[in-house]
Design a protein around this motif. Structure first.
Motif, mmCIF file in Angstrom:
data_model
loop_
_atom_site.group_PDB
_atom_site.id
_atom_site.type_symbol
_atom_site.label_atom_id
_atom_site.label_comp_id
_atom_site.label_asym_id
_atom_site.label_seq_id
_atom_site.Cartn_x
_atom_site.Cartn_y
_atom_site.Cartn_z
ATOM 1 N N GLY A 128 0.848 -1.293 -0.055
ATOM 2 C CA GLY A 128 -0.221 -0.204 0.340
ATOM 3 C C GLY A 128 0.711 1.113 0.303
ATOM 4 O O GLY A 128 0.180 2.867 -0.400
ATOM 5 N N ILE A 129 1.987 0.949 -0.110
ATOM 6 C CA ILE A 129 2.886 2.090 0.176
ATOM 7 C C ILE A 129 3.287 3.034 -1.117
ATOM 8 O O ILE A 129 2.826 2.611 -2.263
ATOM 9 C CB ILE A 129 4.762 2.455 0.566
ATOM 10 N N ASP A 130 2.888 4.231 -1.372
ATOM 11 C CA ASP A 130 3.547 5.243 -2.551
ATOM 12 C C ASP A 130 4.261 4.372 -3.359
ATOM 13 O O ASP A 130 5.515 4.899 -2.573
ATOM 14 C CB ASP A 130 3.412 6.571 -2.668
ATOM 15 N N LEU A 131 4.206 4.137 -4.293
ATOM 16 C CA LEU A 131 5.733 4.118 -5.302
ATOM 17 C C LEU A 131 5.767 4.927 -6.723
ATOM 18 O O LEU A 131 5.126 4.695 -7.282
ATOM 19 C CB LEU A 131 5.813 2.666 -5.508
ATOM 20 N N SER A 132 6.193 5.849 -6.317
ATOM 21 C CA SER A 132 6.783 7.377 -7.279
ATOM 22 C C SER A 132 8.530 6.895 -7.918
ATOM 23 O O SER A 132 9.276 7.109 -6.823
ATOM 24 C CB SER A 132 5.998 8.549 -7.189
ATOM 25 N N ALA A 189 0.895 -5.031 -11.084
ATOM 26 C CA ALA A 189 1.224 -6.236 -11.169
ATOM 27 C C ALA A 189 2.158 -6.400 -9.663
ATOM 28 O O ALA A 189 2.557 -7.701 -9.522
ATOM 29 C CB ALA A 189 1.366 -7.121 -11.905
ATOM 30 N N GLY A 190 3.600 -6.004 -10.125
ATOM 31 C CA GLY A 190 4.691 -6.238 -9.362
ATOM 32 C C GLY A 190 4.222 -5.836 -7.455
ATOM 33 O O GLY A 190 5.372 -5.942 -7.028
ATOM 34 N N ARG A 232 3.649 -7.598 -0.099
ATOM 35 C CA ARG A 232 2.393 -7.917 0.550
ATOM 36 C C ARG A 232 2.612 -8.514 1.249
ATOM 37 O O ARG A 232 2.626 -9.244 2.425
ATOM 38 C CB ARG A 232 1.319 -8.794 -0.466
ATOM 39 N N GLU A 233 4.234 -9.551 1.442
ATOM 40 C CA GLU A 233 4.771 -10.266 2.529
ATOM 41 C C GLU A 233 6.216 -10.185 2.889
ATOM 42 O O GLU A 233 7.166 -11.260 2.194
ATOM 43 C CB GLU A 233 4.120 -11.686 2.318
ATOM 44 N N ALA A 234 6.520 -8.957 2.907
ATOM 45 C CA ALA A 234 7.629 -8.757 2.903
ATOM 46 C C ALA A 234 8.293 -8.727 3.609
ATOM 47 O O ALA A 234 8.218 -8.427 5.275
ATOM 48 C CB ALA A 234 8.419 -7.599 2.138
ATOM 49 N N VAL A 277 -2.611 -0.026 11.908
ATOM 50 C CA VAL A 277 -2.575 1.143 11.157
ATOM 51 C C VAL A 277 -1.235 1.875 10.589
ATOM 52 O O VAL A 277 -0.151 1.452 10.576
ATOM 53 C CB VAL A 277 -3.344 2.179 12.434
ATOM 54 N N GLY A 278 -1.698 1.802 9.150
ATOM 55 C CA GLY A 278 -0.624 3.007 8.556
ATOM 56 C C GLY A 278 -0.506 1.172 7.468
ATOM 57 O O GLY A 278 -1.224 0.727 6.900
ATOM 58 N N THR A 279 0.724 0.844 7.792
ATOM 59 C CA THR A 279 1.853 -0.148 7.557
ATOM 60 C C THR A 279 1.115 -1.130 8.010
ATOM 61 O O THR A 279 2.092 -1.366 8.540
ATOM 62 C CB THR A 279 3.853 0.424 6.758
ATOM 63 N N PRO A 280 0.942 -2.435 7.634
ATOM 64 C CA PRO A 280 0.413 -4.111 8.774
ATOM 65 C C PRO A 280 2.009 -4.224 8.877
ATOM 66 O O PRO A 280 2.750 -4.549 7.655
ATOM 67 C CB PRO A 280 -0.785 -4.342 7.483
ATOM 68 N N SER A 281 2.189 -5.233 9.614
ATOM 69 C CA SER A 281 3.604 -6.001 10.495
ATOM 70 C C SER A 281 2.304 -6.902 11.551
ATOM 71 O O SER A 281 1.922 -6.180 12.148
ATOM 72 C CB SER A 281 4.361 -4.961 9.887
ATOM 73 N N LEU A 282 3.107 -7.677 11.391
ATOM 74 C CA LEU A 282 3.580 -8.634 12.983
ATOM 75 C C LEU A 282 4.950 -9.415 12.738
ATOM 76 O O LEU A 282 5.989 -9.601 11.821
ATOM 77 C CB LEU A 282 2.662 -9.997 12.407
#
Length: 282
Positions: A103-107, A126-127, A132-134, A266-271
């Motif tokens: 979901g982060i901005d890739l510019s 598509a890239g 999604r699972e970094a 919230v924001g960038t999800p992580s576990l």
């Protein structure tokens, strides 16, 4: 006549004998003790020792002092601030997380490949699927307060980390050009605040976390006719808020080991999880 001279003659014979006689004196050594003095007249008083319980020893009267007015009460000084339970702690953390970077901005900007200048990789690119699972890992230094035995924080954490993504090549709007996200490197500042419950050498805790950071993402560039064109680096902001729950185990005075599970929702999800070495105290 004879009766008269006979006594005279006898007296004359005895007088010289008596004159020649000597006086015999006998001397004797003796000590003459004085007679005991007569006891004074009056009643007889018997005095017993003080330790004899049969005789009550009179208590001497207490001296009478002149009463003085009581001194005015001294005002109590204000008690010092109770900071005996305020502790400063520092630590070193190892962090492993699975992050959803899709979901982060890739510019892209300032790229070496001019054709990619100001190209934005939208949410439909598509890239992004490989992002999604970094899996990332990093280290962080922390410093914070603990008060009253139960309050934990605020605690500031400064960390860095990264990981390989290895995404597949996906085409962009430019004809014949494909991109693939390869890796991520991030710098992050995090604030934690919460509660803890000291149970002897074991202290479980729960804190809320909020973080801001900067991600540097390497993107491989490939062109159908020219082949690989190298790697471009784009930057993106990281924001997150979540919870961390763990336990610290004291291994020595002022030193503890800790384990925790953490998540950002919230924001960038992580576990993920953390391993921590902490030191500090009063």
């Amino acid at each position: 006549m004879l009766r008269f001279f006979a006594p005279l003659t006898l007296l004359a014979l005895l007088v010289p004998v008596a004159a020649q006689a000597q006086t015999l004196t006998i001397e004797m050594d003796a000590v003459v003790e004085a007679a005991p003095a007569a006891a004074p007249a009056g009643p007889v008083v018997v005095v017993r020792p003080d330790y004899d319980a049969r005789v009550a020893v009179p208590t001497p009267p207490r001296p009478v002092y002149e009463e003085t007015p009581p001194a005015p009460p001294t005002p109590l000084a204000a008690p010092p601030a109770n900071d005996e339970h305020l502790e400063l702690w520092g630590g070193l953390m190892l962090v492993v997380e699975g992050m959803d970077l899709s979901g982060i901005d890739l510019s892209l900007s300032g790229t070496e490949v001019e054709a990619l200048h100001d190209v934005t990789l939208g949410n439909d690119w598509a890239g992004r699927d490989g992002m999604r699972e970094a899996i990332t890992g990093g280290v962080a230094l922390s410093v914070g307060m603990r008060a009253g035995g139960f309050f934990r924080g605020p605690e500031l954490r400064l960390g860095l980390g990264g990981g390989d993504i290895g995404g597949d090549y996906a085409p962009v709007q430019l004809g014949g050009m494909t991109l693939a996200v390869q890796s991520i490197f991030y710098l992050r500042a995090e604030l934690a605040l919460g509660l803890q419950l000291p149970l002897g050498p074991v202290t479980p805790y729960v804190v809320a976390t909020g973080s801001v950071g900067l991600a540097l993402i390497d993107v491989a560039v490939h062109e159908d006719r020219l082949g690989g064109l190298g790697t471009e680096t784009l930057d993106a902001g990281l924001f997150g808020a979540g919870l961390e729950a763990g336990v610290d185990v004291e291994i020595d005075d002022g030193m503890a080991l800790g384990f925790a599970f953490r998540g950002s929702f919230v924001g960038t999800p992580s576990l993920g999880g953390t391993f921590r070495v902490s030191w500090g105290g009063e």
